[in-house]
Design an enzyme around this catalytic site. Sequence first.
Site, PDB file in Angstrom:
ATOM      1  N   LYS A 135      19.119  27.051  49.309  1.00  0.00           N
ATOM      2  CA  LYS A 135      20.230  28.004  48.460  1.00  0.00           C
ATOM      3  C   LYS A 135      19.167  27.858  47.316  1.00  0.00           C
ATOM      4  CE  LYS A 135      22.990  30.825  49.259  1.00  0.00           C
ATOM      5  NZ  LYS A 135      23.193  31.670  50.748  1.00  0.00           N
TER       6      LYS A 135
HETATM    7  P1  NAD Z   1      28.201  40.937  46.611  1.00  0.00           P
HETATM    8  O1  NAD Z   1      27.729  39.425  44.731  1.00  0.00           O
HETATM    9  O2  NAD Z   1      27.672  41.673  47.295  1.00  0.00           O
HETATM   10  O3  NAD Z   1      29.842  40.955  47.081  1.00  0.00           O
HETATM   11  C1  NAD Z   1      30.962  39.901  47.045  1.00  0.00           C
HETATM   12  C2  NAD Z   1      32.102  40.610  46.757  1.00  0.00           C
HETATM   13  O4  NAD Z   1      33.018  39.455  47.453  1.00  0.00           O
HETATM   14  C3  NAD Z   1      31.882  41.620  45.635  1.00  0.00           C
HETATM   15  O5  NAD Z   1      32.621  42.624  46.224  1.00  0.00           O
HETATM   16  C4  NAD Z   1      33.803  40.861  45.254  1.00  0.00           C
HETATM   17  O6  NAD Z   1      34.324  41.840  44.061  1.00  0.00           O
HETATM   18  C5  NAD Z   1      34.674  39.771  45.739  1.00  0.00           C
HETATM   19  N1  NAD Z   1      35.163  38.865  45.579  1.00  0.00           N
HETATM   20  C6  NAD Z   1      34.936  37.956  44.655  1.00  0.00           C
HETATM   21  N2  NAD Z   1      35.555  37.082  44.450  1.00  0.00           N
HETATM   22  C7  NAD Z   1      36.935  37.244  44.913  1.00  0.00           C
HETATM   23  C8  NAD Z   1      38.050  36.544  45.399  1.00  0.00           C
HETATM   24  N3  NAD Z   1      38.655  35.294  44.813  1.00  0.00           N
HETATM   25  N4  NAD Z   1      38.763  37.374  45.552  1.00  0.00           N
HETATM   26  C9  NAD Z   1      38.019  38.293  47.330  1.00  0.00           C
HETATM   27  N5  NAD Z   1      37.163  39.589  46.308  1.00  0.00           N
HETATM   28  C10 NAD Z   1      36.548  38.832  46.021  1.00  0.00           C
HETATM   29  O7  NAD Z   1      28.316  38.854  47.891  1.00  0.00           O
HETATM   30  P2  NAD Z   1      28.044  39.309  49.166  1.00  0.00           P
HETATM   31  O8  NAD Z   1      26.209  39.350  49.464  1.00  0.00           O
HETATM   32  O9  NAD Z   1      28.611  40.233  49.758  1.00  0.00           O
HETATM   33  O10 NAD Z   1      27.738  37.650  49.402  1.00  0.00           O
HETATM   34  C11 NAD Z   1      29.360  37.613  49.845  1.00  0.00           C
HETATM   35  C12 NAD Z   1      29.333  36.450  51.322  1.00  0.00           C
HETATM   36  O11 NAD Z   1      28.367  36.440  52.183  1.00  0.00           O
HETATM   37  C13 NAD Z   1      29.278  34.793  49.961  1.00  0.00           C
HETATM   38  O12 NAD Z   1      29.878  34.164  50.753  1.00  0.00           O
HETATM   39  C14 NAD Z   1      28.076  34.761  50.940  1.00  0.00           C
HETATM   40  O13 NAD Z   1      27.420  33.691  50.553  1.00  0.00           O
HETATM   41  C15 NAD Z   1      28.256  35.540  51.789  1.00  0.00           C
HETATM   42  N6  NAD Z   1      26.886  36.157  52.578  1.00  0.00           N
HETATM   43  C16 NAD Z   1      26.185  36.829  52.358  1.00  0.00           C
HETATM   44  C17 NAD Z   1      24.897  37.746  52.870  1.00  0.00           C
HETATM   45  C18 NAD Z   1      24.016  38.774  52.693  1.00  0.00           C
HETATM   46  O14 NAD Z   1      23.464  39.195  52.787  1.00  0.00           O
HETATM   47  N7  NAD Z   1      24.045  39.101  51.549  1.00  0.00           N
HETATM   48  C19 NAD Z   1      24.885  36.857  54.701  1.00  0.00           C
HETATM   49  C20 NAD Z   1      25.012  35.947  54.531  1.00  0.00           C
HETATM   50  C21 NAD Z   1      26.682  35.134  53.798  1.00  0.00           C
END
Ligand code: NAD
Length: 450
Positions: A135
């Site tokens: 990461k």
């Molecule tokens: P992103 O940046 O696209 O979206 C994050 C979202 O969470 C946004 O809408 C933001 O406003 C919201 N957010 C942040 N803090 C918040 C809070 N305290 N309360 C409510 N909403 C909140 O990120 P993403 O890629 O969607 O990733 C989200 C999670 O999923 C992370 O933990 C990431 O590690 C995990 N993840 C992502 C992927 C991927 O393919 N992008 C894969 C596996 C896991």
Amino acid sequence: MPAHAGCDFSRAESLYQKGSGLARQEDRLLSQSQKFLDDVIGRIDSAAKKLGLDPNVHKTLRTPRRSLIVTFPVKMDSGDVEIFTGYRVQYNYVKGPSKGGIRYHPDVTLEEVTALAGLMALKCAVVDVPFGGAKGGVACEPKKMSVDELERLTRRYTYMILPLVGPEQDIPAPDVNTNYQTMSWIMDTYSMLRGYTVPGVVTGKPLQLGGSRGRATATGRGLAYVTENMLRKLGMGIDGATVCVQGFGNVGMNVARFLHENRCKIVGVTDMTGGIFDPKGIDIRGLAVHSEKEKGIRGFPSGEFIPDFEEANRKLLSAKVDVLIPAALENQITESNASDIGARLVVEGANGPTTRGADEILAKKGIQVVPDILANSGGVIVSYFEWVQDIQAYLWSEEEVNQRLKSLMTGAFNQVWEFADRHRATLREAAYMLAVDKMAEVTRLRGIFP
Ligand code: NAD
């Protein structure tokens, strides 16, 4: 290529030991991310104990291999220079090149990145893709930076972590606040420094640069498969099942969209701009268009809107629904709010949204949790497909990608479900035991170098 420019390969040993950490002041952020890391290591320890793992193999699995800290200057639009701190941690590469996203967020710390890298290693093992776990992240406020500043930051960060990354070494992907554009800049920077184009150095790229069809929606699509499988296993209907989603970014928006298309009713959504609740069901397509345009869900003209995101999260987490999908950040369901959770099923879209202490409370309440390392593995599965396509310079159809994703995820889900059933374990315990066992097996076969 500069050898180890600005690198600090350090402290892998001390990181995971509770109470040691870095020689810097304890603050809220550090203690939260240290707790996150302790939880990941604690769950590995517990799986190793239940498996009766050889202590020497166990030692290798509870420690990260390489931890790189970089501090680097970026010229801001104002003409001033700011110094940023970034990280890249390769937790384990025993199964293949390490793999994991890059996060831009003010709360990024070495401990958080290490915990997330550990989760990636476990995730790749659970779903049997030939990667280790890594990461990266940069502590910054991306929402307050211009596109040009983000490009300069990304290119310089890429340059700083160059000794670690490469298509056969360590392959970044998008995570919170990074996307296909960030990946394009990384790919271009790496390629420029190599002198030829290297598409396989990152995944989550646009199609035109060697991205895979289906990658952008893969994590959400995989989460939707897992949610539907769980609803079936629990004898709950999919049609009309009520769902709350925390976070409306790549993961939250896509899982909400797929479940909505499959006739689930999304009754609550929160993001950093607030929360929307509608017992009749939210129009997710409309919300997605609005959120894309307005950079958040604030202002969507339907249902009840709560502008304070913390208040909205409290309402969301305690809502009496069939499914809760935390898809924002880690440490959201904790010892202090787990007893308020109103859902019958939690499917972890985010990495590490539930603390270890909260797990126990949820189990006592009879709430099933599908753990992150299984539930959100769709992203890394299709990243693996993207990497395979890049190496072969051959593009698969979207149908082929989605079919293969479904087949790998269903296989992993059934394996974890059966293991949990046989060993009277929770799904998280089962997923960790399977992952640790697979990584241990490879470690034993390879032996300890030298
Ligand atoms: P992103 O940046 O696209 O979206 C994050 C979202 O969470 C946004 O809408 C933001 O406003 C919201 N957010 C942040 N803090 C918040 C809070 N305290 N309360 C409510 N909403 C909140 O990120 P993403 O890629 O969607 O990733 C989200 C999670 O999923 C992370 O933990 C990431 O590690 C995990 N993840 C992502 C992927 C991927 O393919 N992008 C894969 C596996 C896991």
